[in-house]
Design a protein around this motif. Structure first.
Motif, mmCIF file in Angstrom:
data_model
loop_
_atom_site.group_PDB
_atom_site.id
_atom_site.type_symbol
_atom_site.label_atom_id
_atom_site.label_comp_id
_atom_site.label_asym_id
_atom_site.label_seq_id
_atom_site.Cartn_x
_atom_site.Cartn_y
_atom_site.Cartn_z
ATOM 1 N N GLN A 1 0.816 -1.206 0.000
ATOM 2 C CA GLN A 1 0.000 0.000 0.000
ATOM 3 C C GLN A 1 0.858 1.268 0.000
ATOM 4 O OE1 GLN A 1 -2.857 -0.151 3.167
ATOM 5 N NE2 GLN A 1 -3.836 -2.018 2.411
ATOM 6 N N ALA A 2 2.098 1.130 0.355
ATOM 7 C CA ALA A 2 2.999 2.280 0.347
ATOM 8 C C ALA A 2 3.517 2.597 -1.050
ATOM 9 C CB ALA A 2 4.183 2.026 1.277
ATOM 10 N N SER A 3 3.309 1.669 -1.994
ATOM 11 C CA SER A 3 3.787 1.860 -3.358
ATOM 12 C C SER A 3 2.688 2.469 -4.218
ATOM 13 C CB SER A 3 4.248 0.530 -3.958
ATOM 14 O OG SER A 3 4.502 0.666 -5.338
ATOM 15 N N PHE A 4 2.923 3.675 -4.714
ATOM 16 C CA PHE A 4 1.962 4.333 -5.602
ATOM 17 C C PHE A 4 1.751 3.501 -6.864
ATOM 18 C CE2 PHE A 4 1.325 7.088 -9.296
ATOM 19 C CZ PHE A 4 0.145 7.720 -8.956
ATOM 20 N N TYR A 5 2.832 2.993 -7.428
ATOM 21 C CA TYR A 5 2.777 2.216 -8.661
ATOM 22 C C TYR A 5 1.952 0.941 -8.479
ATOM 23 C CZ TYR A 5 4.489 -0.269 -12.831
ATOM 24 O OH TYR A 5 4.568 -0.951 -14.015
ATOM 25 N N GLN A 6 2.185 0.225 -7.401
ATOM 26 C CA GLN A 6 1.453 -1.013 -7.161
ATOM 27 C C GLN A 6 -0.001 -0.743 -6.820
ATOM 28 O OE1 GLN A 6 3.345 -3.841 -4.539
ATOM 29 N NE2 GLN A 6 5.389 -3.445 -5.372
ATOM 30 N N SER A 7 -0.271 0.356 -6.140
ATOM 31 C CA SER A 7 -1.654 0.680 -5.770
ATOM 32 C C SER A 7 -2.490 1.009 -6.991
ATOM 33 C CB SER A 7 -1.669 1.862 -4.792
ATOM 34 O OG SER A 7 -1.048 1.514 -3.574
ATOM 35 N N ILE A 8 -1.952 1.827 -7.887
ATOM 36 C CA ILE A 8 -2.703 2.165 -9.094
ATOM 37 C C ILE A 8 -2.841 0.959 -10.016
ATOM 38 C CG2 ILE A 8 -0.810 2.908 -10.605
ATOM 39 C CD1 ILE A 8 -2.562 5.249 -11.447
ATOM 40 N N GLY A 9 -1.923 0.010 -9.860
ATOM 41 C CA GLY A 9 -2.009 -1.213 -10.656
ATOM 42 C C GLY A 9 -3.264 -2.013 -10.388
ATOM 43 N N ASN A 10 -3.864 -1.843 -9.205
ATOM 44 C CA ASN A 10 -5.080 -2.580 -8.885
ATOM 45 C C ASN A 10 -6.206 -2.302 -9.881
ATOM 46 O OD1 ASN A 10 -4.634 -4.113 -6.327
ATOM 47 N ND2 ASN A 10 -4.039 -2.107 -5.596
ATOM 48 N N LEU A 11 -6.295 -1.055 -10.349
ATOM 49 C CA LEU A 11 -7.323 -0.722 -11.334
ATOM 50 C C LEU A 11 -7.106 -1.504 -12.620
ATOM 51 C CD1 LEU A 11 -9.692 0.947 -12.435
ATOM 52 C CD2 LEU A 11 -8.044 2.731 -13.029
ATOM 53 N N PHE A 12 -5.873 -1.508 -13.109
ATOM 54 C CA PHE A 12 -5.564 -2.199 -14.359
ATOM 55 C C PHE A 12 -5.714 -3.710 -14.221
ATOM 56 C CE2 PHE A 12 -3.405 1.852 -14.666
ATOM 57 C CZ PHE A 12 -3.663 2.237 -15.972
ATOM 58 N N ILE A 13 -5.333 -4.230 -13.060
ATOM 59 C CA ILE A 13 -5.459 -5.674 -12.836
ATOM 60 C C ILE A 13 -6.927 -6.070 -12.796
ATOM 61 C CG2 ILE A 13 -5.027 -7.539 -11.180
ATOM 62 C CD1 ILE A 13 -2.503 -5.915 -10.317
ATOM 63 N N GLY A 14 -7.756 -5.267 -12.130
ATOM 64 C CA GLY A 14 -9.167 -5.597 -11.996
ATOM 65 C C GLY A 14 -9.914 -5.616 -13.321
ATOM 66 N N VAL A 15 -9.622 -4.637 -14.188
ATOM 67 C CA VAL A 15 -10.363 -4.540 -15.461
ATOM 68 C C VAL A 15 -9.611 -5.196 -16.616
ATOM 69 C CG1 VAL A 15 -11.481 -2.408 -14.723
ATOM 70 C CG2 VAL A 15 -9.370 -2.277 -16.067
ATOM 71 N N ALA A 16 -8.464 -5.797 -16.345
ATOM 72 C CA ALA A 16 -7.635 -6.383 -17.397
ATOM 73 C C ALA A 16 -8.386 -7.356 -18.311
ATOM 74 C CB ALA A 16 -6.423 -7.080 -16.775
ATOM 75 N N PRO A 17 -9.306 -8.211 -17.777
ATOM 76 C CA PRO A 17 -10.000 -9.141 -18.674
ATOM 77 C C PRO A 17 -10.805 -8.454 -19.781
ATOM 78 C CG PRO A 17 -10.246 -9.841 -16.402
ATOM 79 C CD PRO A 17 -9.617 -8.486 -16.356
ATOM 80 N N ILE A 18 -11.329 -7.252 -19.501
ATOM 81 C CA ILE A 18 -12.088 -6.546 -20.531
ATOM 82 C C ILE A 18 -11.190 -6.249 -21.725
ATOM 83 C CG2 ILE A 18 -13.360 -4.431 -21.072
ATOM 84 C CD1 ILE A 18 -14.864 -6.369 -19.274
ATOM 85 N N PHE A 19 -9.995 -5.752 -21.450
ATOM 86 C CA PHE A 19 -9.079 -5.403 -22.529
ATOM 87 C C PHE A 19 -8.386 -6.637 -23.097
ATOM 88 C CE2 PHE A 19 -9.540 -1.594 -19.938
ATOM 89 C CZ PHE A 19 -9.879 -0.668 -20.905
ATOM 90 N N GLY A 20 -8.128 -7.632 -22.254
ATOM 91 C CA GLY A 20 -7.515 -8.864 -22.736
ATOM 92 C C GLY A 20 -8.426 -9.612 -23.703
ATOM 93 N N CYS A 21 -9.693 -9.724 -23.350
ATOM 94 C CA CYS A 21 -10.651 -10.396 -24.229
ATOM 95 C C CYS A 21 -10.901 -9.581 -25.492
ATOM 96 C CB CYS A 21 -11.967 -10.640 -23.486
ATOM 97 S SG CYS A 21 -11.858 -11.891 -22.191
ATOM 98 N N THR A 22 -10.937 -8.254 -25.350
ATOM 99 C CA THR A 22 -11.111 -7.390 -26.517
ATOM 100 C C THR A 22 -9.955 -7.567 -27.492
ATOM 101 O OG1 THR A 22 -12.316 -5.739 -25.217
ATOM 102 C CG2 THR A 22 -11.366 -5.005 -27.293
ATOM 103 N N ALA A 23 -8.730 -7.570 -26.980
ATOM 104 C CA ALA A 23 -7.560 -7.762 -27.835
ATOM 105 C C ALA A 23 -7.581 -9.140 -28.493
ATOM 106 C CB ALA A 23 -6.280 -7.593 -27.008
ATOM 107 N N SER A 24 -8.023 -10.157 -27.758
ATOM 108 C CA SER A 24 -8.098 -11.512 -28.309
ATOM 109 C C SER A 24 -9.110 -11.580 -29.439
ATOM 110 C CB SER A 24 -8.477 -12.501 -27.206
ATOM 111 O OG SER A 24 -7.511 -12.509 -26.174
ATOM 112 N N LEU A 25 -10.261 -10.947 -29.252
ATOM 113 C CA LEU A 25 -11.287 -10.944 -30.300
ATOM 114 C C LEU A 25 -10.808 -10.179 -31.526
ATOM 115 C CD1 LEU A 25 -14.492 -10.380 -28.136
ATOM 116 C CD2 LEU A 25 -13.871 -12.450 -29.392
ATOM 117 N N LEU A 26 -10.128 -9.068 -31.309
ATOM 118 C CA LEU A 26 -9.609 -8.305 -32.442
ATOM 119 C C LEU A 26 -8.551 -9.113 -33.190
ATOM 120 C CD1 LEU A 26 -9.751 -5.630 -33.933
ATOM 121 C CD2 LEU A 26 -8.003 -4.730 -32.387
ATOM 122 N N GLY A 27 -7.722 -9.837 -32.458
ATOM 123 C CA GLY A 27 -6.739 -10.703 -33.099
ATOM 124 C C GLY A 27 -7.387 -11.813 -33.904
#
Length: 261
Positions: free
Chosen positions: A104-130
């Motif tokens: 929690q003391a790491s700004f970089y790791q804390s903001i990463g939670n947003l990207f980790i949480g929504v990652a499947p939306i973009f991962g599946c989107t990229a897979s479908l586009l591929g």
């Protein structure tokens, strides 16, 4: 000030708003689909028909967790759920998981939670586009022609690409089959995913606001930056739109299937 507000709204809608709206819609629809499958063919049917999406879902979490330097505790890309009806233990209904820790003391790791949480939306989107680019190049080209200029889309060029760069019947059938496997299992964000995303949401809003203010003040390249951002958001929106259409069709089909006796 007016220009900054307009730029800020475009950035938020493109990068956060559209993905959030479609994530909610796809999660809602595909949960109904999974419930329909479970009621008709048993608890494991949701895995059989969503296996590819589940793997991409968990891989997306894992990749983002590694990028943001989270500690990976355990990973299971695909598993069969089970009901503990005999020993009274809690039901194990997860279809896969990525357990990770962060500081929690790491700004970089804390903001990463947003990207980790929504990652499947973009991962599946990229897979479908591929998959589109591989099995139906005309569809991928049509999407890009519309998304390249979201405020003045090239509808004629998009339709031309869609109708002239066609694929064989087996490629279209394979694309449909793989799309179904992805949308059923990939786009369903869990409560844990939403909770994880919320941990970095406020920080991301602050960062986007500051970044928008900077390129709005030094507006020499503001138009180019906004064009890239809106094109990205529109591309994601188009892919998620047809994913939602496919999801709705599957949900209605599974609803019409006979119940188990």
């Amino acid at each position: 000030m007016e220009q900054f507000i307009w730029n800020w709204l475009l950035v938020l809608i493109s990068l956060l708003g559209l993905p959030a709206i479609f994530a909610w819609g796809l999660t809602t629809v595909n949960r109904h689909t999974k419930a329909n499958l479970v009621n008709r063919y048993g608890i494991n049917s949701q895995v059989y028909l969503g296996c590819l999406g589940i793997v991409i879902h968990e891989l997306s979490h894992l990749i983002m967790a590694v990028i943001f330097r989270h500690g990976i505790q355990s990973v299971r890309l695909l598993k069969l759920p089970h009901l503990n009806q005999t020993n009274g233990a809690d039901d194990d209904l997860v279809l896969g998981y990525v357990n990770h820790t962060w500081s929690q003391a790491s700004f970089y790791q804390s903001i990463g939670n947003l990207f980790i949480g929504v990652a499947p939306i973009f991962g599946c989107t990229a897979s479908l586009l591929g998959l589109d680019a591989w099995l139906y190049p005309g569809l991928a080209q049509a999407i890009f022609k519309i998304a390249d200029h979201p405020f003045d889309p090239d509808w004629a060029g998009s339709w031309l690409a869609l109708t002239t760069n066609t694929s064989s019947w087996w490629q279209l059938l394979l694309l449909l089959f793989l799309t179904i496997l992805i949308v059923i299992g990939g786009f369903d964000l869990s409560p844990a995913d939403y909770q994880n995303s919320s941990l970095g949401l406020v920080t991301m809003l602050i960062l986007l606001t500051v970044a928008t203010a900077i390129f709005s003040i030094f507006d020499q390249h503001a138009g180019q930056i906004l064009s890239v951002i809106t094109s990205f958001g529109f591309t994601v929106g188009l892919i998620l739109s047809y994913s939602l259409i496919v999801s709705l069709i599957i949900m209605f089909i599974t609803k019409l299937l006979p119940l188990r006796r």
